[in-house]
Design a protein around this motif. Structure first.
Motif, PDB file in Angstrom:
ATOM      1  N   LYS A 192       0.833  -1.212   0.000  1.00 39.61           N
ATOM      2  CA  LYS A 192       0.000   0.000   0.000  1.00 39.61           C
ATOM      3  C   LYS A 192       0.861   1.253   0.000  1.00 39.61           C
ATOM      4  CE  LYS A 192      -4.167  -1.886   2.186  1.00 39.61           C
ATOM      5  NZ  LYS A 192      -5.090  -1.776   3.337  1.00 39.61           N
ATOM      6  N   LEU A 193       1.929   1.243   0.778  1.00 41.18           N
ATOM      7  CA  LEU A 193       2.837   2.387   0.835  1.00 41.18           C
ATOM      8  C   LEU A 193       3.495   2.601  -0.530  1.00 41.18           C
ATOM      9  CD1 LEU A 193       4.602   4.555   2.203  1.00 41.18           C
ATOM     10  CD2 LEU A 193       6.160   2.703   2.891  1.00 41.18           C
ATOM     11  N   LEU A 194       3.929   1.525  -1.148  1.00 35.52           N
ATOM     12  CA  LEU A 194       4.584   1.626  -2.452  1.00 35.52           C
ATOM     13  C   LEU A 194       3.652   2.247  -3.492  1.00 35.52           C
ATOM     14  CD1 LEU A 194       6.362  -1.858  -2.499  1.00 35.52           C
ATOM     15  CD2 LEU A 194       7.482   0.373  -2.317  1.00 35.52           C
ATOM     16  N   VAL A 195       2.422   1.778  -3.516  1.00 32.67           N
ATOM     17  CA  VAL A 195       1.453   2.319  -4.477  1.00 32.67           C
ATOM     18  C   VAL A 195       1.210   3.796  -4.197  1.00 32.67           C
ATOM     19  CG1 VAL A 195      -0.938   2.196  -5.271  1.00 32.67           C
ATOM     20  CG2 VAL A 195       0.350   0.088  -4.880  1.00 32.67           C
ATOM     21  N   ALA A 196       1.089   4.152  -2.926  1.00 34.96           N
ATOM     22  CA  ALA A 196       0.862   5.548  -2.553  1.00 34.96           C
ATOM     23  C   ALA A 196       2.036   6.434  -2.960  1.00 34.96           C
ATOM     24  CB  ALA A 196       0.615   5.652  -1.049  1.00 34.96           C
ATOM     25  N   CYS A 197       3.219   5.864  -3.011  1.00 39.23           N
ATOM     26  CA  CYS A 197       4.418   6.616  -3.395  1.00 39.23           C
ATOM     27  C   CYS A 197       4.676   6.595  -4.900  1.00 39.23           C
ATOM     28  CB  CYS A 197       5.642   6.053  -2.653  1.00 39.23           C
ATOM     29  SG  CYS A 197       5.620   6.329  -0.869  1.00 39.23           S
ATOM     30  N   GLY A 198       3.762   6.026  -5.648  1.00 35.16           N
ATOM     31  CA  GLY A 198       3.914   6.005  -7.100  1.00 35.16           C
ATOM     32  C   GLY A 198       4.759   4.863  -7.629  1.00 35.16           C
ATOM     33  N   ILE A 199       5.071   3.900  -6.773  1.00 40.63           N
ATOM     34  CA  ILE A 199       5.845   2.738  -7.206  1.00 40.63           C
ATOM     35  C   ILE A 199       4.893   1.709  -7.816  1.00 40.63           C
ATOM     36  CG2 ILE A 199       7.370   0.875  -6.467  1.00 40.63           C
ATOM     37  CD1 ILE A 199       8.593   3.698  -6.355  1.00 40.63           C
ATOM     38  N   LYS A 200       5.276   1.182  -8.973  1.00 42.75           N
ATOM     39  CA  LYS A 200       4.419   0.231  -9.680  1.00 42.75           C
ATOM     40  C   LYS A 200       4.975  -1.187  -9.711  1.00 42.75           C
ATOM     41  CE  LYS A 200       2.377   3.718 -12.727  1.00 42.75           C
ATOM     42  NZ  LYS A 200       2.117   4.106 -14.143  1.00 42.75           N
ATOM     43  N   HIS A 201       6.278  -1.326  -9.378  1.00 43.82           N
ATOM     44  CA  HIS A 201       6.903  -2.645  -9.478  1.00 43.82           C
ATOM     45  C   HIS A 201       7.782  -2.878  -8.256  1.00 43.82           C
ATOM     46  CE1 HIS A 201       6.945  -0.690 -13.610  1.00 43.82           C
ATOM     47  NE2 HIS A 201       5.868  -1.445 -13.592  1.00 43.82           N
ATOM     48  N   ALA A 202       7.520  -3.960  -7.527  1.00 45.96           N
ATOM     49  CA  ALA A 202       8.313  -4.314  -6.353  1.00 45.96           C
ATOM     50  C   ALA A 202       9.020  -5.634  -6.631  1.00 45.96           C
ATOM     51  CB  ALA A 202       7.416  -4.445  -5.126  1.00 45.96           C
ATOM     52  N   VAL A 203      10.344  -5.599  -6.725  1.00 48.58           N
ATOM     53  CA  VAL A 203      11.133  -6.792  -7.054  1.00 48.58           C
ATOM     54  C   VAL A 203      11.593  -7.446  -5.757  1.00 48.58           C
ATOM     55  CG1 VAL A 203      13.056  -7.687  -8.389  1.00 48.58           C
ATOM     56  CG2 VAL A 203      11.902  -5.591  -9.132  1.00 48.58           C
ATOM     57  N   HIS A 204      11.235  -8.690  -5.564  1.00 47.17           N
ATOM     58  CA  HIS A 204      11.449  -9.370  -4.286  1.00 47.17           C
ATOM     59  C   HIS A 204      12.168 -10.697  -4.498  1.00 47.17           C
ATOM     60  CE1 HIS A 204       8.308 -12.304  -5.302  1.00 47.17           C
ATOM     61  NE2 HIS A 204       7.745 -11.275  -5.923  1.00 47.17           N
ATOM     62  N   HIS A 205      12.431 -11.396  -3.399  1.00 43.95           N
ATOM     63  CA  HIS A 205      13.090 -12.700  -3.452  1.00 43.95           C
ATOM     64  C   HIS A 205      12.180 -13.806  -2.920  1.00 43.95           C
ATOM     65  CE1 HIS A 205      16.505  -9.889  -3.669  1.00 43.95           C
ATOM     66  NE2 HIS A 205      17.143 -10.858  -4.301  1.00 43.95           N
ATOM     67  N   GLY A 206      10.880 -13.575  -2.987  1.00 45.19           N
ATOM     68  CA  GLY A 206       9.927 -14.591  -2.541  1.00 45.19           C
ATOM     69  C   GLY A 206       9.505 -14.434  -1.098  1.00 45.19           C
ATOM     70  N   GLU A 207       9.851 -13.326  -0.464  1.00 43.81           N
ATOM     71  CA  GLU A 207       9.450 -13.107   0.919  1.00 43.81           C
ATOM     72  C   GLU A 207       7.926 -13.129   1.052  1.00 43.81           C
ATOM     73  OE1 GLU A 207      13.209 -10.499   0.300  1.00 43.81           O
ATOM     74  OE2 GLU A 207      11.434 -11.135  -0.837  1.00 43.81           O
TER      75      GLU A 207
ATOM     76  N   GLY B  20       6.051 -15.590   0.892  1.00 43.52           N
ATOM     77  CA  GLY B  20       5.422 -16.579   0.028  1.00 43.52           C
ATOM     78  C   GLY B  20       4.923 -16.029  -1.292  1.00 43.52           C
ATOM     79  N   VAL B  21       5.367 -14.826  -1.658  1.00 41.69           N
ATOM     80  CA  VAL B  21       4.944 -14.225  -2.928  1.00 41.69           C
ATOM     81  C   VAL B  21       5.622 -14.998  -4.070  1.00 41.69           C
ATOM     82  CG1 VAL B  21       4.887 -12.122  -4.309  1.00 41.69           C
ATOM     83  CG2 VAL B  21       4.703 -11.981  -1.816  1.00 41.69           C
ATOM     84  N   PRO B  22       4.865 -15.418  -5.079  1.00 43.85           N
ATOM     85  CA  PRO B  22       5.455 -16.186  -6.192  1.00 43.85           C
ATOM     86  C   PRO B  22       6.549 -15.397  -6.913  1.00 43.85           C
ATOM     87  CG  PRO B  22       3.060 -16.304  -6.251  1.00 43.85           C
ATOM     88  CD  PRO B  22       3.408 -15.263  -5.226  1.00 43.85           C
ATOM     89  N   LEU B  23       7.573 -16.096  -7.365  1.00 47.39           N
ATOM     90  CA  LEU B  23       8.658 -15.431  -8.083  1.00 47.39           C
ATOM     91  C   LEU B  23       8.221 -14.958  -9.468  1.00 47.39           C
ATOM     92  CD1 LEU B  23      11.771 -17.652  -7.205  1.00 47.39           C
ATOM     93  CD2 LEU B  23      11.173 -15.403  -6.295  1.00 47.39           C
ATOM     94  N   VAL B  24       7.295 -15.660 -10.075  1.00 51.55           N
ATOM     95  CA  VAL B  24       6.789 -15.259 -11.393  1.00 51.55           C
ATOM     96  C   VAL B  24       5.401 -14.651 -11.204  1.00 51.55           C
ATOM     97  CG1 VAL B  24       6.152 -16.017 -13.711  1.00 51.55           C
ATOM     98  CG2 VAL B  24       8.107 -17.055 -12.545  1.00 51.55           C
ATOM     99  N   ASP B  25       5.289 -13.374 -11.505  1.00 57.09           N
ATOM    100  CA  ASP B  25       4.020 -12.672 -11.324  1.00 57.09           C
ATOM    101  C   ASP B  25       3.212 -12.757 -12.615  1.00 57.09           C
ATOM    102  OD1 ASP B  25       1.899 -11.049 -10.707  1.00 57.09           O
ATOM    103  OD2 ASP B  25       3.105  -9.422  -9.891  1.00 57.09           O
ATOM    104  N   THR B  26       2.006 -13.297 -12.509  1.00 57.66           N
ATOM    105  CA  THR B  26       1.136 -13.443 -13.680  1.00 57.66           C
ATOM    106  C   THR B  26      -0.090 -12.534 -13.586  1.00 57.66           C
ATOM    107  OG1 THR B  26      -0.041 -15.280 -12.628  1.00 57.66           O
ATOM    108  CG2 THR B  26       1.834 -15.834 -14.026  1.00 57.66           C
ATOM    109  N   SER B  27      -0.059 -11.583 -12.669  1.00 53.70           N
ATOM    110  CA  SER B  27      -1.225 -10.727 -12.472  1.00 53.70           C
ATOM    111  C   SER B  27      -1.319  -9.658 -13.549  1.00 53.70           C
ATOM    112  CB  SER B  27      -1.154 -10.050 -11.097  1.00 53.70           C
ATOM    113  OG  SER B  27      -0.049  -9.162 -11.046  1.00 53.70           O
TER     114      SER B  27
END
Length: 333
Positions: A181-196, A198-205
């Motif tokens: 939510k903070l990222l979106v509010a700050c105008g960030i559209k892409h968050a690159v992570h290492h699977g923390e 349990g977020v899938p490594l390949v985003d299909t959304s």
């Protein structure tokens, strides 16, 4: 002794038998001719229907293969460089298709990694790379408050005339879905992570306000091709990370070691070839997301068309079967 009456009777019988046999043969010939004519009519009536039936069955099974629509790739593998050291331009940039926009990289920026600083790429080189399709991201190591860090980076970049990126690369264990939510509010559209988390490594959304591509080290064991295939199979977005620092082996690039640079070069060529064949693109996340949305839209339209056309084919086949049944009944009377 000659007996004319007996001969006459015999002749009459022979004539009668001959006439009767001829009549039977003529009758049989007529019936045979009529049967052959009826059989020809039957065959003529069912042949055209059976040909149409076969054509419809073939169309039903191969309908997707026959659709002539250019479909966007849908899958994307971004290559992220965590530093903007001078070898990024001198060694890496020539590998990433200066003469082709099929493959480009994403440069991470931080207070310690800014173009124009000592040992880093120059502003001129930075602008040249952007002109060739390269993108930028903010590097975040989790040591500061994220909101304050993004504000300070925005001010720092604006002072240098650099546009604030809309991508944040989170160092190992520094990302949490709670940041979204903070990222979106700050105008960030892409968050690159290492699977923390349990977020899938390949985003299909395609409908989320935030794209969350996962990342693996470019030199991680068995991941160069396997991860790319995983991205392609899932038609999603993910990334490879490259670093000039030796602290994490699976993403380390030793530019002084030809074995390393050759290996990275082969990997980039492999990705570029797949991009050329429209299996997977290698763009920044903004273009990757646009491509995914367009891919999903076109695939949805295709599926709707396939479903509708198959329903029409089933109806046509049912009508053919009905007509064939009527023909069989007519000729089996």
């Amino acid at each position: 002794m000659f007996r004319p009456g007996v001969v006459t009777v015999a002749i009459i019988l022979v004539v009668a038998l001959t006439v009767g046999l001829g009549a039977v043969l003529v009758a049989n010939e007529i019936r045979s001719s009529e049967a052959e004519k009826r059989e020809r009519e039957f065959i003529n009536e069912i042949t055209e229907l059976n040909i149409k039936k076969a054509e419809l069955h073939n169309e039903y099974s191969s309908i997707r293969d026959n659709i002539q629509v250019k479909i966007p790739c849908g899958a994307n593998a971004t290559i992220i460089f965590l530093e903007v050291d001078s070898p990024l331009y001198d060694v890496v940039f020539p590998m990433t298709g200066q003469s082709s926009l099929l493959l480009s990289g994403t440069m991470c920026l931080s207070a310690e990694q800014l173009p124009g600083d000592e040992g880093k790429i120059t502003m001129k080189q930075f602008e040249e790379m952007l002109a060739f399709g390269w993108c930028t991201a903010i590097y975040y190591d989790g040591k500061e408050d994220l909101s304050e860090y993004l504000s300070s980076m925005r001010a720092l970049l604006e002072a240098r005339g650099i546009e604030m990126p809309n991508t944040v690369f989170f160092e190992y264990l520094s990302y949490s879905p709670d940041y979204d939510k903070l990222l979106v509010a700050c105008g960030i559209k892409h968050a690159v992570h290492h699977g923390e988390g349990g977020v899938p490594l390949v985003d299909t959304s395609i409908n989320n306000a935030l794209l969350r591509p996962g990342v693996v080290g470019w030199n991680a064991p068995n991941q160069q091709k396997n991860f790319l295939e995983h991205i392609y199979d899932n038609k999603g977005c993910a990334a490879y990370s490259v670093s000039f620092k030796a602290d994490i082996t699976d993403r380390y690039l030793d530019v002084a070691d030809e074995e390393y640079t050759d290996k990275l070069g082969r990997m980039m060529t492999y990705i570029e070839n797949h991009s050329r064949n429209n299996y997977v693109s290698a763009k920044g996340f903004a273009k990757a997301w646009e491509s995914r949305i367009e891919y999903e839209r076109i695939m949805s339209d295709i599926e709707a068309y396939v479903e509708q056309r198959r329903a029409e084919i089933k109806a046509e086949l049912a009508e053919i079967e009905k007509r064939l049944t009527e023909i069989y009944r007519k000729y089996n009377k």
